[in-house]
Write a protein that holds these residues in place. Structure first.
Motif, PDB file in Angstrom:
ATOM      1  N   ASP A  18      28.126  -2.739 -38.587  1.00  0.00           N
ATOM      2  CA  ASP A  18      27.386  -1.505 -38.887  1.00  0.00           C
ATOM      3  C   ASP A  18      26.436  -1.146 -37.748  1.00  0.00           C
ATOM      4  N   ALA A  19      25.781  -2.161 -37.182  1.00  0.00           N
ATOM      5  CA  ALA A  19      24.862  -1.910 -36.061  1.00  0.00           C
ATOM      6  C   ALA A  19      25.628  -1.443 -34.825  1.00  0.00           C
ATOM      7  N   ALA A  20      26.788  -2.051 -34.591  1.00  0.00           N
ATOM      8  CA  ALA A  20      27.599  -1.658 -33.437  1.00  0.00           C
ATOM      9  C   ALA A  20      28.097  -0.224 -33.593  1.00  0.00           C
ATOM     10  N   ILE A  21      28.514   0.132 -34.789  1.00  0.00           N
ATOM     11  CA  ILE A  21      28.961   1.507 -35.058  1.00  0.00           C
ATOM     12  C   ILE A  21      27.817   2.481 -34.849  1.00  0.00           C
ATOM     13  N   ALA A  22      26.643   2.138 -35.322  1.00  0.00           N
ATOM     14  CA  ALA A  22      25.471   3.008 -35.165  1.00  0.00           C
ATOM     15  C   ALA A  22      25.145   3.197 -33.681  1.00  0.00           C
ATOM     16  N   ARG A  23      25.243   2.102 -32.880  1.00  0.00           N
ATOM     17  CA  ARG A  23      24.985   2.211 -31.437  1.00  0.00           C
ATOM     18  C   ARG A  23      25.979   3.154 -30.770  1.00  0.00           C
ATOM     19  N   VAL A  24      27.247   3.017 -31.113  1.00  0.00           N
ATOM     20  CA  VAL A  24      28.284   3.864 -30.508  1.00  0.00           C
ATOM     21  C   VAL A  24      28.062   5.329 -30.898  1.00  0.00           C
ATOM     22  N   LYS A  25      27.771   5.571 -32.169  1.00  0.00           N
ATOM     23  CA  LYS A  25      27.499   6.946 -32.616  1.00  0.00           C
ATOM     24  C   LYS A  25      26.287   7.525 -31.886  1.00  0.00           C
ATOM     25  N   GLY A  26      25.278   6.692 -31.694  1.00  0.00           N
ATOM     26  CA  GLY A  26      24.088   7.127 -30.964  1.00  0.00           C
ATOM     27  C   GLY A  26      24.409   7.504 -29.528  1.00  0.00           C
ATOM     28  N   ARG A  27      25.286   6.716 -28.898  1.00  0.00           N
ATOM     29  CA  ARG A  27      25.691   7.023 -27.519  1.00  0.00           C
ATOM     30  C   ARG A  27      26.476   8.327 -27.447  1.00  0.00           C
ATOM     31  N   PHE A  28      27.339   8.559 -28.441  1.00  0.00           N
ATOM     32  CA  PHE A  28      28.083   9.816 -28.468  1.00  0.00           C
ATOM     33  C   PHE A  28      27.137  11.011 -28.644  1.00  0.00           C
ATOM     34  N   LYS A  29      26.161  10.870 -29.532  1.00  0.00           N
ATOM     35  CA  LYS A  29      25.203  11.965 -29.748  1.00  0.00           C
ATOM     36  C   LYS A  29      24.383  12.233 -28.488  1.00  0.00           C
ATOM     37  N   ALA A  30      23.980  11.170 -27.802  1.00  0.00           N
ATOM     38  CA  ALA A  30      23.218  11.329 -26.558  1.00  0.00           C
ATOM     39  C   ALA A  30      24.066  12.022 -25.491  1.00  0.00           C
ATOM     40  N   ALA A  31      25.341  11.636 -25.404  1.00  0.00           N
ATOM     41  CA  ALA A  31      26.242  12.254 -24.421  1.00  0.00           C
ATOM     42  C   ALA A  31      26.453  13.728 -24.758  1.00  0.00           C
ATOM     43  N   GLU A  32      26.598  14.026 -26.032  1.00  0.00           N
ATOM     44  CA  GLU A  32      26.788  15.405 -26.476  1.00  0.00           C
ATOM     45  C   GLU A  32      25.548  16.249 -26.153  1.00  0.00           C
ATOM     46  N   ALA A  33      24.375  15.700 -26.399  1.00  0.00           N
ATOM     47  CA  ALA A  33      23.133  16.413 -26.095  1.00  0.00           C
ATOM     48  C   ALA A  33      22.996  16.647 -24.594  1.00  0.00           C
ATOM     49  N   SER A  34      23.346  15.639 -23.819  1.00  0.00           N
ATOM     50  CA  SER A  34      23.282  15.759 -22.363  1.00  0.00           C
ATOM     51  C   SER A  34      24.227  16.845 -21.866  1.00  0.00           C
ATOM     52  N   LEU A  35      25.428  16.874 -22.407  1.00  0.00           N
ATOM     53  CA  LEU A  35      26.406  17.892 -22.028  1.00  0.00           C
ATOM     54  C   LEU A  35      25.914  19.290 -22.409  1.00  0.00           C
ATOM     55  N   SER A  36      25.340  19.417 -23.589  1.00  0.00           N
ATOM     56  CA  SER A  36      24.807  20.715 -24.033  1.00  0.00           C
ATOM     57  C   SER A  36      23.696  21.194 -23.111  1.00  0.00           C
ATOM     58  N   LYS A  37      22.821  20.282 -22.712  1.00  0.00           N
ATOM     59  CA  LYS A  37      21.738  20.647 -21.796  1.00  0.00           C
ATOM     60  C   LYS A  37      22.284  21.086 -20.445  1.00  0.00           C
ATOM     61  N   ALA A  38      23.324  20.390 -19.967  1.00  0.00           N
ATOM     62  CA  ALA A  38      23.932  20.748 -18.679  1.00  0.00           C
ATOM     63  C   ALA A  38      24.580  22.126 -18.761  1.00  0.00           C
ATOM     64  N   LYS A  39      25.250  22.429 -19.879  1.00  0.00           N
ATOM     65  CA  LYS A  39      25.871  23.747 -20.060  1.00  0.00           C
ATOM     66  C   LYS A  39      24.814  24.841 -20.106  1.00  0.00           C
ATOM     67  N   LEU A  40      23.712  24.582 -20.799  1.00  0.00           N
ATOM     68  CA  LEU A  40      22.625  25.556 -20.882  1.00  0.00           C
ATOM     69  C   LEU A  40      22.018  25.797 -19.510  1.00  0.00           C
ATOM     70  N   LYS A  41      21.815  24.730 -18.756  1.00  0.00           N
ATOM     71  CA  LYS A  41      21.253  24.858 -17.410  1.00  0.00           C
ATOM     72  C   LYS A  41      22.186  25.688 -16.523  1.00  0.00           C
ATOM     73  N   ALA A  42      23.490  25.440 -16.616  1.00  0.00           N
ATOM     74  CA  ALA A  42      24.465  26.199 -15.825  1.00  0.00           C
ATOM     75  C   ALA A  42      24.480  27.670 -16.237  1.00  0.00           C
ATOM     76  N   ALA A  43      24.383  27.928 -17.533  1.00  0.00           N
ATOM     77  CA  ALA A  43      24.370  29.313 -18.019  1.00  0.00           C
ATOM     78  C   ALA A  43      23.125  30.042 -17.532  1.00  0.00           C
TER      79      ALA A  43
END
Length: 110
Positions: A18-43
């Motif tokens: 459960d902890a490992a799954i939570a860590r992986v989900k957290g990494r995906f959310k962080a990557a998604e947020a980072s990508l969204s910020k990069a897209k906003l900056k480019a726009a």
């Protein structure tokens, strides 16, 4: 090795699935947020670049009069309703500049 065997082995090694799954989900959310910020900056950069690239249209008085005649005659032009009011001089000049920028040429009929 089955899923159950992998989970059992991980538990033996002191790893919580459960902890490992939570860590992986957290990494995906962080990557998604980072990508969204990069897209906003480019726009934002694209909007800034577009604003700096604003075109300036030179209007010669003979061109202004030629376009004004066409606008006022309504010959082949359709404009939005103006609630019974006429175009201001500024509205006419802006329309003429837009037409020139779009490559719309009005022939002189005189």
């Amino acid at each position: 090795m089955s899923d159950d065997e992998i989970l059992a082995e991980a538990a033996e090694d002191g790893i919580s699935a459960d902890a490992a799954i939570a860590r992986v989900k957290g990494r995906f959310k962080a990557a998604e947020a980072s990508l969204s910020k990069a897209k906003l900056k480019a726009a934002r950069a694209a909007v800034d670049e577009d604003r700096q690239r604003a075109s300036v249209v030179r209007l010669e008085s003979k061109d202004i009069e030629r376009y004004r005649k066409a606008i006022r005659s309504g010959d082949g032009l359709t404009l939005a309703a103006r609630n019974g009011t006429h175009m201001s001089t500024n509205d006419e000049l802006n329309l003429i500049a837009d037409m020139i920028e779009l490559g719309i040429d009005i022939e002189d009929k005189d």
